[in-house]
Motif scaffolding. Structure first.
Motif, PDB file in Angstrom:
ATOM      1  N   LYS A   1      48.544  77.597  33.244  1.00  0.00           N
ATOM      2  CA  LYS A   1      49.505  77.986  32.205  1.00  0.00           C
ATOM      3  C   LYS A   1      50.340  76.793  31.751  1.00  0.00           C
ATOM      4  CE  LYS A   1      50.261  82.878  33.285  1.00  0.00           C
ATOM      5  NZ  LYS A   1      51.264  83.868  33.750  1.00  0.00           N
TER       6      LYS A   1
ATOM      7  N   LEU B   1      50.289  75.262  27.907  1.00  0.00           N
ATOM      8  CA  LEU B   1      51.507  75.183  27.098  1.00  0.00           C
ATOM      9  C   LEU B   1      51.814  73.742  26.719  1.00  0.00           C
ATOM     10  CD1 LEU B   1      53.854  77.721  28.938  1.00  0.00           C
ATOM     11  CD2 LEU B   1      52.841  77.977  26.674  1.00  0.00           C
TER      12      LEU B   1
ATOM     13  N   ARG C   1      64.154  82.699  30.001  1.00  0.00           N
ATOM     14  CA  ARG C   1      62.919  81.918  29.910  1.00  0.00           C
ATOM     15  C   ARG C   1      61.785  82.521  30.742  1.00  0.00           C
ATOM     16  NH1 ARG C   1      66.016  77.838  32.988  1.00  0.00           N
ATOM     17  NH2 ARG C   1      65.357  77.912  35.161  1.00  0.00           N
TER      18      ARG C   1
ATOM     19  N   GLN D   1      61.246  85.927  30.380  1.00  0.00           N
ATOM     20  CA  GLN D   1      60.898  87.133  29.627  1.00  0.00           C
ATOM     21  C   GLN D   1      59.921  86.804  28.513  1.00  0.00           C
ATOM     22  OE1 GLN D   1      64.561  88.847  28.258  1.00  0.00           O
ATOM     23  NE2 GLN D   1      65.288  89.369  30.308  1.00  0.00           N
ATOM     24  N   VAL D   2      58.847  87.567  28.466  1.00  0.00           N
ATOM     25  CA  VAL D   2      57.838  87.415  27.414  1.00  0.00           C
ATOM     26  C   VAL D   2      58.136  88.455  26.333  1.00  0.00           C
ATOM     27  CG1 VAL D   2      55.358  87.482  26.942  1.00  0.00           C
ATOM     28  CG2 VAL D   2      56.179  86.631  29.140  1.00  0.00           C
ATOM     29  N   PRO D   3      58.115  88.122  25.026  1.00  0.00           N
ATOM     30  CA  PRO D   3      57.728  86.828  24.443  1.00  0.00           C
ATOM     31  C   PRO D   3      58.899  85.905  24.121  1.00  0.00           C
ATOM     32  CG  PRO D   3      57.831  88.470  22.726  1.00  0.00           C
ATOM     33  CD  PRO D   3      58.269  89.172  23.995  1.00  0.00           C
ATOM     34  N   ALA D   4      60.106  86.211  24.633  1.00  0.00           N
ATOM     35  CA  ALA D   4      61.274  85.390  24.292  1.00  0.00           C
ATOM     36  C   ALA D   4      61.088  83.955  24.758  1.00  0.00           C
ATOM     37  CB  ALA D   4      62.526  85.989  24.923  1.00  0.00           C
ATOM     38  N   ASN D   5      60.476  83.761  25.937  1.00  0.00           N
ATOM     39  CA  ASN D   5      60.293  82.396  26.434  1.00  0.00           C
ATOM     40  C   ASN D   5      59.338  81.591  25.553  1.00  0.00           C
ATOM     41  OD1 ASN D   5      58.074  83.908  27.112  1.00  0.00           O
ATOM     42  ND2 ASN D   5      58.050  83.338  29.263  1.00  0.00           N
ATOM     43  N   TYR D   6      58.269  82.256  25.063  1.00  0.00           N
ATOM     44  CA  TYR D   6      57.332  81.554  24.181  1.00  0.00           C
ATOM     45  C   TYR D   6      57.972  81.231  22.826  1.00  0.00           C
ATOM     46  CZ  TYR D   6      53.640  82.798  27.472  1.00  0.00           C
ATOM     47  OH  TYR D   6      52.859  82.922  28.591  1.00  0.00           O
ATOM     48  N   ILE D   7      58.788  82.141  22.324  1.00  0.00           N
ATOM     49  CA  ILE D   7      59.452  81.904  21.031  1.00  0.00           C
ATOM     50  C   ILE D   7      60.428  80.727  21.143  1.00  0.00           C
ATOM     51  CG2 ILE D   7      61.029  82.898  19.339  1.00  0.00           C
ATOM     52  CD1 ILE D   7      59.776  85.622  19.956  1.00  0.00           C
TER      53      ILE D   7
ATOM     54  N   GLU E   1      56.927  82.394  37.804  1.00  0.00           N
ATOM     55  CA  GLU E   1      57.309  82.767  36.446  1.00  0.00           C
ATOM     56  C   GLU E   1      58.001  81.635  35.695  1.00  0.00           C
ATOM     57  OE1 GLU E   1      56.377  85.575  35.110  1.00  0.00           O
ATOM     58  OE2 GLU E   1      55.433  86.166  36.989  1.00  0.00           O
TER      59      GLU E   1
ATOM     60  N   VAL F   1      57.183  78.114  31.904  1.00  0.00           N
ATOM     61  CA  VAL F   1      57.807  77.555  30.694  1.00  0.00           C
ATOM     62  C   VAL F   1      58.742  76.409  31.062  1.00  0.00           C
ATOM     63  CG1 VAL F   1      59.428  78.063  28.836  1.00  0.00           C
ATOM     64  CG2 VAL F   1      57.567  79.645  29.321  1.00  0.00           C
TER      65      VAL F   1
END
Length: 304
Positions: A96, A100, A153, A155-161, A276, A279
């Motif tokens: 992962k 990223l 960071r 929480q998906v998708p907040a971390n990706y955003i 987790e 990110v």
């Protein structure tokens, strides 16, 4: 002589808790024999036995029966409770992070290319410095949120955003920096950064040296580097700027090795990342590579 001893509670043999239980069982057995000897007639003489004198069918055998709870030591329980005890979890975490990181570097390279090869955009950025100053606050806000808000960071998708927004802002900042260099210098810096990053990553994966122990020393060096950079704003000296670029390259090279070892974990002293936190791990390595690129670009610019 065998004595039946049953322990229903766990015993710490290291502290000697079992000794008083053994003494108590022996004392009870001696008292029982003394009562037996008082109960027999004095005229009864010694009796001869045949065969093995220990094997008496009439007497119950006395045995020690100790039940010991199978408890693990604190070190073992800690290692087993670690989320990365399973190699498949660690492998998925590393995959992962590298995915990223690859996406971040591709987005950053694409944005820099637009600034680098579009002459109209280069001229516009030079004539409008407010664009750079407008990006800086947003960049630092997103960076602080990613660095300090651990729950967000994860929480998906907040971390990706947030990571995508941070990557775009970082690419825009690097684009505004690249307009002050020639395209050839930026390309040479990109190639040198890629070569150094690949070499240091392979070194971090293969070496037996534990660079995670240098975390405190590297933080001090980073603080000194920041103060040094602030002073150079007011001091115009070629050799001081060259020394600053060289020192920055060394510091972030060490940071890159340390962050890779933190991600890989295993035998290293400090490897307490959560599964987790992929990110956060990708963000650390990405920032190491970007800062390494900036200092190498400065070295090439000063050299030319």
């Amino acid at each position: 002589m065998k004595i039946d001893l049953e322990v229903s509670e766990p015993i710490d043999f290291g502290s000697g808790d079992h000794q008083h239980l053994v003494r108590k069982a022996i004392d009870d057995k001696n008292q029982e024999k003394s009562h037996r000897s008082y109960g027999t007639s004095p005229s009864s003489g010694p009796q001869k036995t045949r065969g093995n004198p220990r094997s008496k069918s009439g007497e119950p055998s006395d045995n020690y029966v100790v039940q010991i709870s199978d408890e693990t030591t604190p070190e073992r329980s800690t290692s087993l409770s670690s989320p990365f005890a399973d190699t498949s979890i660690r492998r998925a975490f590393i995959v992962k992070v590298f995915l990223l990181l690859s996406v971040q570097l591709l987005i950053t390279g694409a944005i820099i290319s637009v600034f680098l090869f579009c002459k109209a955009l280069r001229v516009w950025v030079v004539k409008n410095p407010w664009f750079t100053y407008a990006i800086l606050p947003a960049f630092f806000v997103v960076f602080i949120v990613l660095a300090c808000c651990g729950k967000l960071r994860r929480q998906v998708p907040a971390n990706y955003i947030l990571l995508g927004l941070f990557t775009v802002l970082q690419g825009l900042l690097l684009g505004t920096v690249s307009v002050f260099y020639n395209a050839e210098e930026v390309l040479w810096a990109t190639a040198a950064t890629a070569l150094v990053t690949l070499s240091l990553t392979l070194f971090a994966l293969q070496t037996k040296w534990d660079f995670t122990l240098l975390n405190g020393m590297l933080f001090v060096l980073l603080f000194v580097l920041i103060i040094y950079g602030i002073l150079l704003i007011f001091i115009r000296s070629y050799w001081l700027h060259l020394l600053y670029a060289g020192l920055g390259t060394i510091v972030f090279s060490l940071y890159l090795v340390m962050d890779v070892q933190l991600m890989v974990g295993g035998r290293h002293h400090h490897s307490d990342l959560d599964p987790e936190e992929y990110v956060f791990a990708a963000l650390n390595i990405y920032m190491d590579i970007i800062n390494l690129f900036l200092f190498i670009l400065q070295l090439i610019g000063l050299g030319r």
